[in-house]
Design a protein around this motif. Structure first.
Motif, PDB file in Angstrom:
ATOM      1  N   GLN A 218       0.827  -1.210   0.000  1.00 49.84           N
ATOM      2  CA  GLN A 218       0.000   0.000   0.000  1.00 49.84           C
ATOM      3  C   GLN A 218       0.865   1.266   0.000  1.00 49.84           C
ATOM      4  O   GLN A 218       0.511   2.273  -0.607  1.00 49.84           O
ATOM      5  CB  GLN A 218      -0.912   0.000   1.233  1.00 49.84           C
ATOM      6  CG  GLN A 218      -1.957   1.102   1.243  1.00 49.84           C
ATOM      7  CD  GLN A 218      -2.859   1.003   2.463  1.00 49.84           C
ATOM      8  OE1 GLN A 218      -2.731   0.086   3.277  1.00 49.84           O
ATOM      9  NE2 GLN A 218      -3.775   1.948   2.599  1.00 49.84           N
ATOM     10  N   PHE A 219       2.014   1.176   0.676  1.00 53.64           N
ATOM     11  CA  PHE A 219       2.915   2.330   0.781  1.00 53.64           C
ATOM     12  C   PHE A 219       4.338   1.901   0.378  1.00 53.64           C
ATOM     13  O   PHE A 219       5.188   1.683   1.238  1.00 53.64           O
ATOM     14  CB  PHE A 219       2.910   2.881   2.213  1.00 53.64           C
ATOM     15  CG  PHE A 219       1.561   3.326   2.691  1.00 53.64           C
ATOM     16  CD1 PHE A 219       1.058   4.564   2.342  1.00 53.64           C
ATOM     17  CD2 PHE A 219       0.779   2.491   3.489  1.00 53.64           C
ATOM     18  CE1 PHE A 219      -0.189   4.983   2.780  1.00 53.64           C
ATOM     19  CE2 PHE A 219      -0.465   2.888   3.926  1.00 53.64           C
ATOM     20  CZ  PHE A 219      -0.964   4.143   3.566  1.00 53.64           C
ATOM     21  N   PRO A 220       4.596   1.761  -0.922  1.00 52.09           N
ATOM     22  CA  PRO A 220       5.889   1.229  -1.389  1.00 52.09           C
ATOM     23  C   PRO A 220       7.087   2.104  -1.025  1.00 52.09           C
ATOM     24  O   PRO A 220       8.216   1.621  -1.051  1.00 52.09           O
ATOM     25  CB  PRO A 220       5.696   1.150  -2.910  1.00 52.09           C
ATOM     26  CG  PRO A 220       4.565   2.075  -3.215  1.00 52.09           C
ATOM     27  CD  PRO A 220       3.672   2.050  -2.026  1.00 52.09           C
ATOM     28  N   ASP A 221       6.863   3.366  -0.701  1.00 52.21           N
ATOM     29  CA  ASP A 221       7.972   4.252  -0.338  1.00 52.21           C
ATOM     30  C   ASP A 221       8.262   4.244   1.155  1.00 52.21           C
ATOM     31  O   ASP A 221       9.168   4.957   1.617  1.00 52.21           O
ATOM     32  CB  ASP A 221       7.673   5.693  -0.785  1.00 52.21           C
ATOM     33  CG  ASP A 221       7.645   5.830  -2.299  1.00 52.21           C
ATOM     34  OD1 ASP A 221       8.381   5.080  -2.965  1.00 52.21           O
ATOM     35  OD2 ASP A 221       6.894   6.678  -2.810  1.00 52.21           O
ATOM     36  N   ASN A 222       7.522   3.464   1.918  1.00 49.36           N
ATOM     37  CA  ASN A 222       7.731   3.377   3.360  1.00 49.36           C
ATOM     38  C   ASN A 222       8.913   2.450   3.634  1.00 49.36           C
ATOM     39  O   ASN A 222       8.789   1.228   3.619  1.00 49.36           O
ATOM     40  CB  ASN A 222       6.464   2.869   4.048  1.00 49.36           C
ATOM     41  CG  ASN A 222       6.554   2.947   5.574  1.00 49.36           C
ATOM     42  OD1 ASN A 222       7.596   2.666   6.164  1.00 49.36           O
ATOM     43  ND2 ASN A 222       5.466   3.319   6.208  1.00 49.36           N
ATOM     44  N   VAL A 223      10.070   3.039   3.878  1.00 44.78           N
ATOM     45  CA  VAL A 223      11.301   2.265   4.058  1.00 44.78           C
ATOM     46  C   VAL A 223      11.222   1.400   5.317  1.00 44.78           C
ATOM     47  O   VAL A 223      11.663   0.237   5.314  1.00 44.78           O
ATOM     48  CB  VAL A 223      12.521   3.212   4.131  1.00 44.78           C
ATOM     49  CG1 VAL A 223      13.788   2.439   4.500  1.00 44.78           C
ATOM     50  CG2 VAL A 223      12.708   3.935   2.804  1.00 44.78           C
ATOM     51  N   SER A 224      10.648   1.941   6.386  1.00 52.19           N
ATOM     52  CA  SER A 224      10.546   1.182   7.637  1.00 52.19           C
ATOM     53  C   SER A 224       9.733  -0.094   7.437  1.00 52.19           C
ATOM     54  O   SER A 224      10.089  -1.157   7.968  1.00 52.19           O
ATOM     55  CB  SER A 224       9.903   2.037   8.727  1.00 52.19           C
ATOM     56  OG  SER A 224      10.717   3.144   9.042  1.00 52.19           O
ATOM     57  N   ALA A 225       8.648   0.011   6.662  1.00 55.30           N
ATOM     58  CA  ALA A 225       7.821  -1.165   6.397  1.00 55.30           C
ATOM     59  C   ALA A 225       8.607  -2.202   5.594  1.00 55.30           C
ATOM     60  O   ALA A 225       8.528  -3.408   5.863  1.00 55.30           O
ATOM     61  CB  ALA A 225       6.553  -0.762   5.652  1.00 55.30           C
ATOM     62  N   SER A 226       9.388  -1.741   4.612  1.00 50.68           N
ATOM     63  CA  SER A 226      10.174  -2.671   3.791  1.00 50.68           C
ATOM     64  C   SER A 226      11.256  -3.364   4.616  1.00 50.68           C
ATOM     65  O   SER A 226      11.519  -4.561   4.448  1.00 50.68           O
ATOM     66  CB  SER A 226      10.810  -1.915   2.618  1.00 50.68           C
ATOM     67  OG  SER A 226       9.811  -1.428   1.747  1.00 50.68           O
ATOM     68  N   ILE A 227      11.889  -2.627   5.515  1.00 53.68           N
ATOM     69  CA  ILE A 227      12.909  -3.225   6.381  1.00 53.68           C
ATOM     70  C   ILE A 227      12.283  -4.276   7.290  1.00 53.68           C
ATOM     71  O   ILE A 227      12.831  -5.372   7.475  1.00 53.68           O
ATOM     72  CB  ILE A 227      13.615  -2.122   7.214  1.00 53.68           C
ATOM     73  CG1 ILE A 227      14.524  -1.288   6.300  1.00 53.68           C
ATOM     74  CG2 ILE A 227      14.426  -2.733   8.358  1.00 53.68           C
ATOM     75  CD1 ILE A 227      15.140  -0.082   6.973  1.00 53.68           C
ATOM     76  N   LEU A 228      11.113  -3.944   7.842  1.00 51.96           N
ATOM     77  CA  LEU A 228      10.424  -4.907   8.697  1.00 51.96           C
ATOM     78  C   LEU A 228       9.986  -6.125   7.888  1.00 51.96           C
ATOM     79  O   LEU A 228      10.016  -7.264   8.384  1.00 51.96           O
ATOM     80  CB  LEU A 228       9.211  -4.241   9.366  1.00 51.96           C
ATOM     81  CG  LEU A 228       8.461  -5.075  10.409  1.00 51.96           C
ATOM     82  CD1 LEU A 228       9.386  -5.499  11.551  1.00 51.96           C
ATOM     83  CD2 LEU A 228       7.271  -4.287  10.961  1.00 51.96           C
ATOM     84  N   LEU A 229       9.620  -5.904   6.634  1.00 50.46           N
ATOM     85  CA  LEU A 229       9.229  -7.017   5.771  1.00 50.46           C
ATOM     86  C   LEU A 229      10.405  -7.975   5.555  1.00 50.46           C
ATOM     87  O   LEU A 229      10.233  -9.203   5.582  1.00 50.46           O
ATOM     88  CB  LEU A 229       8.730  -6.490   4.422  1.00 50.46           C
ATOM     89  CG  LEU A 229       8.299  -7.533   3.393  1.00 50.46           C
ATOM     90  CD1 LEU A 229       7.187  -8.425   3.950  1.00 50.46           C
ATOM     91  CD2 LEU A 229       7.851  -6.855   2.098  1.00 50.46           C
ATOM     92  N   VAL A 230      11.598  -7.422   5.368  1.00 47.46           N
ATOM     93  CA  VAL A 230      12.783  -8.266   5.202  1.00 47.46           C
ATOM     94  C   VAL A 230      12.997  -9.114   6.461  1.00 47.46           C
ATOM     95  O   VAL A 230      13.279 -10.322   6.376  1.00 47.46           O
ATOM     96  CB  VAL A 230      14.026  -7.409   4.921  1.00 47.46           C
ATOM     97  CG1 VAL A 230      15.292  -8.272   4.937  1.00 47.46           C
ATOM     98  CG2 VAL A 230      13.896  -6.702   3.579  1.00 47.46           C
ATOM     99  N   LYS A 231      12.838  -8.505   7.622  1.00 51.06           N
ATOM    100  CA  LYS A 231      13.010  -9.241   8.879  1.00 51.06           C
ATOM    101  C   LYS A 231      12.007 -10.388   8.980  1.00 51.06           C
ATOM    102  O   LYS A 231      12.350 -11.500   9.400  1.00 51.06           O
ATOM    103  CB  LYS A 231      12.854  -8.302  10.068  1.00 51.06           C
ATOM    104  CG  LYS A 231      13.957  -7.266  10.183  1.00 51.06           C
ATOM    105  CD  LYS A 231      13.697  -6.338  11.358  1.00 51.06           C
ATOM    106  CE  LYS A 231      14.804  -5.279  11.478  1.00 51.06           C
ATOM    107  NZ  LYS A 231      14.553  -4.340  12.606  1.00 51.06           N
ATOM    108  N   ALA A 232      10.768 -10.112   8.588  1.00 51.83           N
ATOM    109  CA  ALA A 232       9.732 -11.151   8.644  1.00 51.83           C
ATOM    110  C   ALA A 232      10.039 -12.271   7.654  1.00 51.83           C
ATOM    111  O   ALA A 232       9.866 -13.459   7.961  1.00 51.83           O
ATOM    112  CB  ALA A 232       8.365 -10.533   8.352  1.00 51.83           C
ATOM    113  N   MET A 233      10.488 -11.899   6.475  1.00 49.24           N
ATOM    114  CA  MET A 233      10.841 -12.903   5.465  1.00 49.24           C
ATOM    115  C   MET A 233      11.968 -13.803   5.958  1.00 49.24           C
ATOM    116  O   MET A 233      11.941 -15.026   5.767  1.00 49.24           O
ATOM    117  CB  MET A 233      11.243 -12.212   4.165  1.00 49.24           C
ATOM    118  CG  MET A 233      10.087 -11.604   3.391  1.00 49.24           C
ATOM    119  SD  MET A 233      10.654 -10.643   1.956  1.00 49.24           S
ATOM    120  CE  MET A 233       9.094 -10.424   1.072  1.00 49.24           C
ATOM    121  N   LEU A 234      12.961 -13.213   6.600  1.00 49.32           N
ATOM    122  CA  LEU A 234      14.077 -14.003   7.121  1.00 49.32           C
ATOM    123  C   LEU A 234      13.612 -14.955   8.217  1.00 49.32           C
ATOM    124  O   LEU A 234      14.092 -16.088   8.310  1.00 49.32           O
ATOM    125  CB  LEU A 234      15.178 -13.071   7.655  1.00 49.32           C
ATOM    126  CG  LEU A 234      15.951 -12.285   6.587  1.00 49.32           C
ATOM    127  CD1 LEU A 234      16.935 -11.320   7.245  1.00 49.32           C
ATOM    128  CD2 LEU A 234      16.684 -13.224   5.648  1.00 49.32           C
TER     129      LEU A 234
END
Length: 271
Positions: A218-234
């Motif tokens: 929903q918010f592709p420019d939200n860097v914090s969300a993307s970083i948290l997504l990487v953590k969840a993926m790992l």
């Protein structure tokens, strides 16, 4: 629309030149429109007519604050507060202290009001905000927990508690996060806090990833969300997805703190 509002106020003042509320509103509108010279001229004229009027003195402090003169605002509103102790004056005085780089005075100004008005929630929220800015997290948490005891469905405060307690008390943080999410599942900050709390407790990584992925989409420019997504993926063992997301992150304009977080995640994948 400040221009339209001023036109209506000017008409009201033409019909009733002594209409104080309209005169005050007009000066505020002028300041907010950047017409400071005209606003100051009108304020001087208004003060000359009623120099001791409390509303005009409050306006004088507000104008000085908006025009970047916090020290002057402190002088005006400190005197006014001693004569007319209101929340509006208290709040604006605290803002002036903060802008004047006196965080202790700002916090004590609000704290004094809270001490004398313990049943009012809004001042407690404001005090907690100042305490967080001043890195006095424990007192802010105590205030938020007090608020929740009387307003248990305040999802914003529940989310603040969940976020603030994540390192100190992950289990308690998760409880608050679940409550906030139940009350407002559509708020992106609430979803991110819940996902982060789940990961901090090593609970439901799949659910955490889905929560973050929805916000990141929903918010592709939200860097914090993307970083948290990487953590969840790992956490889920999705190294390929994490790598792809990190590549996308590298293409963005990252702050030094965000870049350091990306570096650390890349080391985790490589190691």
């Amino acid at each position: 629309n400040h221009a339209r509002a001023r036109a209506e106020l000017e008409e009201a003042l033409r019909l009733a030149p002594d209409y104080l509320e309209a005169a005050i509103a007009n000066i505020r509108s002028l300041v907010l429109s950047g017409k400071n010279e005209e606003a100051n001229t009108r304020l001087v004229a208004l003060k000359a007519k009623q120099p001791e009027n409390l509303a005009i003195r409050q306006l004088e402090g507000w104008v000085a604050l908006k025009q970047g003169r916090p020290e002057e605002t402190v002088t005006i509103l400190t005197k006014l507060l001693s004569e007319n102790n209101t929340w509006t004056t208290t709040n604006e005085l605290a803002v002036a202290h903060w802008q004047n780089k006196d965080s202790k005075a700002a916090i004590e100004t609000i704290r004094s009001w809270v001490r004398n008005n313990p049943d009012q929630i809004a001042p407690k929220i404001e005090l907690a905000n100042y305490l967080i800015l001043a890195e006095q997290r424990n007192e802010a948490v105590a205030l938020w927990e007090n608020i929740i005891s009387v307003d248990p469905e305040n999802w914003v405060i529940l989310n603040n508690l969940a976020d603030s307690l994540q390192d100190q008390d992950p289990e308690k943080s998760l409880g608050y996060a679940e409550r906030a999410y139940k009350l407002n599942p559509n708020a992106p900050p609430v979803a991110l806090t819940l996902a982060s709390a789940l990961l901090a407790n090593s609970r439901e990584p799949n659910r955490a990833e889905k929560l973050v992925a929805s916000v990141a989409k929903q918010f592709p420019d939200n860097v914090s969300a993307s970083i948290l997504l990487v953590k969840a993926m790992l956490k889920n063992g999705n190294s390929e997805g994490a790598r792809n997301t990190l590549i996308e992150l590298r293409a963005k304009n990252l702050t030094p703190k965000e870049a350091a977080a990306v570096d650390e995640l890349e080391r985790q994948i490589s190691g």
